[in-house]
Design a protein around this motif. Structure first.
Motif: not given
Length: 250
Positions: A223-232
């Protein structure tokens, strides 16, 4: 098969039949050339050319400049509209340019199957890549993650559809994991998922005889990695997160 005759060294066909095959091949090439021809006279490449699109008048071939002139640019005015509502309105997608490749007329309204919101108009090729293609490769397309976030539900939750999550992790592991002192990028694939933990196998065997190892990634780390991609993506940094943007799985 009854026309074939064996000469002792090779198979022979009657001359009339070979001439028929030659004419068929020539006719096929002529039809293929016509199918690649835009109304402006420009001819597209043989492979991966300009997509023929089913419009009100049938199938057409349009070069990118002509498609841009004939179609409207989608401005996001249907953002937040449910796909079922759009279907009842019978709003056509073929009046718009594909918002992903920006080269072909749209063929359908792409929508999020988890939340039901419209994302935007896509051509048949891009719509197939998103819906049934391999998520790993779709996410590598320019603007792909940003397009998925046109869904109001995904945007509000700062996430992507579930079928993309594992491939976000794959891309992150390939970018950040290395076999010892090797600088080559490994290949990652999911081995199993049990008790909330995803186990990946990474392979550097093309460079090392024993370059295989595993990496466990928890659901919270996914979930954290997906959130990081979304934020980027929302910050205008389209692509995979850089090393260090999310903790735990790097």
């Amino acid at each position: 098969m009854q026309l074939l005759a064996w000469s002792g060294e090779t198979w022979l066909l009657p001359r009339a039949y070979t001439e028929l095959l030659d004419r068929w091949e020539q006719r096929e090439e002529e039809l293929t050339a016509r199918a690649r021809l835009c109304s402006c006279g420009a001819q597209g490449p043989y492979w991966g050319g300009w997509r023929r699109h089913n419009t009100r008048t049938g199938y057409v071939t349009m070069c990118p400049p002509c498609a841009g002139e004939a179609c409207q640019l989608y401005t996001g005015h249907l953002r937040g509209v449910l796909y079922e509502t759009l279907r009842r309105r019978n709003t056509r997608a073929d009046a718009y340019l594909c918002r992903l490749c920006k080269e072909s007329p749209a063929a359908a309204w792409d929508h999020c199957h988890e939340h039901g919101y419209v994302r935007g108009p896509l051509c048949g090729s891009c719509n197939t890549r998103e819906g049934t293609g391999i998520p790993y490769y779709f996410l590598r397309l320019e603007g792909a993650a940003r397009h998925l976030l046109e869904c109001r539900g995904c945007l509000q939750q700062r996430t992507l559809p579930r079928r993309f999550h594992i491939d976000v992790v794959r891309a992150h592991l390939e970018q950040t994991e290395r076999h010892g002192r090797c600088h080559k990028q490994p290949y990652a694939r999911e081995l199993e998922h049990a008790h909330g933990v995803h186990r990946f196998q990474l392979e550097c065997s093309g460079w090392h005889a024993t370059g295989n190892w595993t990496k466990d990634v928890t659901a919270s780390e996914v979930a954290a990695l997906v959130r990081a991609l979304v934020d980027a993506s929302l910050a205008g940094q389209e692509g995979r997160p850089s090393p260090g943007t999310a903790t735990g799985a790097g």
